[in-house]
Design a protein around this motif. Sequence first.
Motif, mmCIF file in Angstrom:
data_model
loop_
_atom_site.group_PDB
_atom_site.id
_atom_site.type_symbol
_atom_site.label_atom_id
_atom_site.label_comp_id
_atom_site.label_asym_id
_atom_site.label_seq_id
_atom_site.Cartn_x
_atom_site.Cartn_y
_atom_site.Cartn_z
ATOM 1 N N GLN A 49 0.838 -1.199 0.000
ATOM 2 C CA GLN A 49 0.000 0.000 0.000
ATOM 3 C C GLN A 49 0.868 1.242 0.000
ATOM 4 O OE1 GLN A 49 -0.538 2.285 2.780
ATOM 5 N NE2 GLN A 49 -2.200 3.439 1.826
ATOM 6 N N VAL A 50 0.438 2.254 -0.758
ATOM 7 C CA VAL A 50 1.105 3.553 -0.749
ATOM 8 C C VAL A 50 0.035 4.633 -0.800
ATOM 9 C CG1 VAL A 50 1.378 3.544 -3.260
ATOM 10 C CG2 VAL A 50 2.838 5.025 -1.869
ATOM 11 N N SER A 51 0.212 5.694 0.017
ATOM 12 C CA SER A 51 -0.789 6.758 0.106
ATOM 13 C C SER A 51 -0.095 8.113 0.072
ATOM 14 C CB SER A 51 -1.597 6.614 1.410
ATOM 15 O OG SER A 51 -2.523 7.663 1.541
ATOM 16 N N GLY A 58 4.126 14.470 -6.175
ATOM 17 C CA GLY A 58 3.088 13.774 -6.908
ATOM 18 C C GLY A 58 3.089 12.291 -6.609
ATOM 19 N N GLY A 59 2.091 11.606 -7.113
ATOM 20 C CA GLY A 59 1.977 10.169 -6.904
ATOM 21 C C GLY A 59 0.535 9.747 -6.898
ATOM 22 N N SER A 60 0.321 8.448 -6.974
ATOM 23 C CA SER A 60 -1.026 7.890 -7.030
ATOM 24 C C SER A 60 -1.200 6.883 -5.897
ATOM 25 C CB SER A 60 -1.260 7.199 -8.389
ATOM 26 O OG SER A 60 -2.542 6.622 -8.442
ATOM 27 N N THR A 61 -2.227 7.124 -5.061
ATOM 28 C CA THR A 61 -2.515 6.213 -3.969
ATOM 29 C C THR A 61 -2.948 4.865 -4.525
ATOM 30 O OG1 THR A 61 -3.175 8.023 -2.509
ATOM 31 C CG2 THR A 61 -3.981 5.820 -1.965
ATOM 32 N N SER A 62 -2.402 3.780 -3.979
ATOM 33 C CA SER A 62 -2.753 2.458 -4.479
ATOM 34 C C SER A 62 -2.647 1.439 -3.355
ATOM 35 C CB SER A 62 -1.826 2.050 -5.627
ATOM 36 O OG SER A 62 -0.508 1.848 -5.165
ATOM 37 N N ILE A 63 -3.356 0.336 -3.553
ATOM 38 C CA ILE A 63 -3.282 -0.788 -2.632
ATOM 39 C C ILE A 63 -3.419 -2.069 -3.449
ATOM 40 C CG2 ILE A 63 -5.773 -0.745 -2.149
ATOM 41 C CD1 ILE A 63 -5.078 -1.724 0.696
ATOM 42 N N SER A 64 -2.659 -3.070 -3.082
ATOM 43 C CA SER A 64 -2.736 -4.349 -3.782
ATOM 44 C C SER A 64 -2.640 -5.479 -2.765
ATOM 45 C CB SER A 64 -1.623 -4.476 -4.821
ATOM 46 O OG SER A 64 -0.343 -4.427 -4.213
ATOM 47 N N GLY A 65 -3.276 -6.580 -3.085
ATOM 48 C CA GLY A 65 -3.267 -7.734 -2.211
ATOM 49 C C GLY A 65 -3.120 -9.018 -3.004
ATOM 50 N N LEU A 66 -2.505 -10.006 -2.377
ATOM 51 C CA LEU A 66 -2.311 -11.306 -3.001
ATOM 52 C C LEU A 66 -2.638 -12.391 -1.987
ATOM 53 C CD1 LEU A 66 -1.254 -13.120 -5.328
ATOM 54 C CD2 LEU A 66 1.025 -12.890 -4.324
ATOM 55 N N LEU A 67 -3.595 -13.249 -2.336
ATOM 56 C CA LEU A 67 -3.975 -14.380 -1.500
ATOM 57 C C LEU A 67 -3.384 -15.650 -2.082
ATOM 58 C CD1 LEU A 67 -7.775 -13.622 -0.876
ATOM 59 C CD2 LEU A 67 -5.841 -13.080 0.619
ATOM 60 N N GLY A 68 -2.886 -16.514 -1.222
ATOM 61 C CA GLY A 68 -2.305 -17.762 -1.681
ATOM 62 C C GLY A 68 -2.692 -18.917 -0.780
ATOM 63 N N LEU A 69 -2.828 -20.103 -1.387
ATOM 64 C CA LEU A 69 -3.127 -21.312 -0.636
ATOM 65 C C LEU A 69 -2.385 -22.476 -1.277
ATOM 66 C CD1 LEU A 69 -4.723 -22.968 1.484
ATOM 67 C CD2 LEU A 69 -6.545 -23.199 -0.229
ATOM 68 N N ASN A 93 -5.103 -5.211 -7.740
ATOM 69 C CA ASN A 93 -4.506 -3.902 -7.470
ATOM 70 C C ASN A 93 -5.547 -2.830 -7.742
ATOM 71 O OD1 ASN A 93 -3.105 -1.370 -8.969
ATOM 72 N ND2 ASN A 93 -1.828 -2.063 -7.277
ATOM 73 N N LYS A 94 -5.611 -1.831 -6.862
ATOM 74 C CA LYS A 94 -6.537 -0.715 -7.023
ATOM 75 C C LYS A 94 -5.791 0.595 -6.861
ATOM 76 C CE LYS A 94 -10.278 1.791 -7.189
ATOM 77 N NZ LYS A 94 -10.949 2.064 -8.483
ATOM 78 N N GLN A 95 -5.862 1.442 -7.884
ATOM 79 C CA GLN A 95 -5.316 2.789 -7.823
ATOM 80 C C GLN A 95 -6.445 3.785 -7.967
ATOM 81 O OE1 GLN A 95 -2.063 3.680 -10.405
ATOM 82 N NE2 GLN A 95 -0.881 1.870 -9.835
ATOM 83 N N GLU A 96 -6.267 4.975 -7.360
ATOM 84 C CA GLU A 96 -7.305 5.984 -7.437
ATOM 85 C C GLU A 96 -7.572 6.356 -8.900
ATOM 86 O OE1 GLU A 96 -6.114 9.706 -5.705
ATOM 87 O OE2 GLU A 96 -3.996 9.284 -6.051
ATOM 88 N N ALA A 97 -8.846 6.584 -9.224
ATOM 89 C CA ALA A 97 -9.292 6.977 -10.558
ATOM 90 C C ALA A 97 -8.988 5.919 -11.617
ATOM 91 C CB ALA A 97 -8.689 8.320 -10.968
ATOM 92 N N ARG A 98 -8.836 4.663 -11.183
ATOM 93 C CA ARG A 98 -8.594 3.588 -12.140
ATOM 94 C C ARG A 98 -9.292 2.323 -11.661
ATOM 95 N NH1 ARG A 98 -2.653 1.181 -13.512
ATOM 96 N NH2 ARG A 98 -3.260 -0.198 -11.796
ATOM 97 N N GLU A 99 -9.758 1.522 -12.598
ATOM 98 C CA GLU A 99 -10.494 0.315 -12.238
ATOM 99 C C GLU A 99 -9.585 -0.688 -11.537
ATOM 100 O OE1 GLU A 99 -8.469 -0.624 -16.074
ATOM 101 O OE2 GLU A 99 -9.582 1.094 -15.277
#
Length: 320
Positions: A49-51, A58-69, A93-99
């Motif tokens: 995660q980065v905020s 400048g920069g774009s807030t984003s968060i990403s996650g990875l699940l594993g089994l 992965n999710k970034q602001e203003a992007r799907e």
Amino acid sequence: MKYLLVILITLCFQFSNAQPDSLFIKEKKVKYVGPQWKQENKGTVDINQVSFTNWNSGGSTSISGLLGLVSSLNYTDKFFNWKNNVNIRYGINKQEARETRKTDDLFEVNSNLGYNPNDGISNWFYSARLNFRTQLTNGFNYPNKKDPISRLLAPGYLFFGGGMEYGKNIDKLSFYFSPITLKATFVLDEDLANAGSFGVTPAVLDSEGNIIVPGDKVRKEVGVLVTNSYEMEIIENINVKNQVSLYSDYVNNFGNVDLDWRIDFDFKVNSFVRATLGSHIRYDDDVKTQVPTEIEGEFDEAGAKVQWKQFLGVGFAVDF
């Protein structure tokens, strides 16, 4: 060929650094303790995660996650060694203003059966292997989310063959050679099959673009497979695992090698928290790239290219 050369150098390095006694047949007989089944399960969660707030660079807030089994069920007795596992990974992965975008997607099943007729004296096994992998959800060439470029079982890959394996009773080291391995590529999506994706035979069209003969949904190959896996502790709490797979089809372009090479570093903080750093390189001559033409929305087929994925994550791991 340059990637093949690098792999061969890596393998030579591994064997040169292994303990001498572990690379040759051991005359000492292994004590037999009876048939044993062993089951292990491991779940992982990695988050990045980065905020930014009023950040003047400048920069774009984003968060990403990875699940594993990873779930494994293994059997050993006096002569046989049977290893089975299921590996599932899914990341977004999710970034602001992007799907929201998919970053990883894997469903894989492995089954390896080894037979040692020498009652544990030798480290060589007669071996049979099965590997199946596909993905769970649609893949897209972002930002286009209307036309999937891959789906569940499009593609799906099945490898099945037999040969010789060295090192099944040497923990962390394995070298496998199969002179006869079947590779089947499944493209069970009509649109992708008609387009000839992932190496299947495309549909035959008339002059108006109507389908005369539908595209094949399965491509079969028979070839030679060589794999190597090696795991070691570099220093305390830092482990590395190297996995290499080389496959060449006897009928179509023999000598043209499909490559799957993965290196993973595992940094253990404590019993639950760990960090991972990895690199995954693939090359498959049947997976062609596309380049845009002068006509908007139309593409020409280009040659196959090396695929590379690099990942870094910090998260949790739980054995159960």
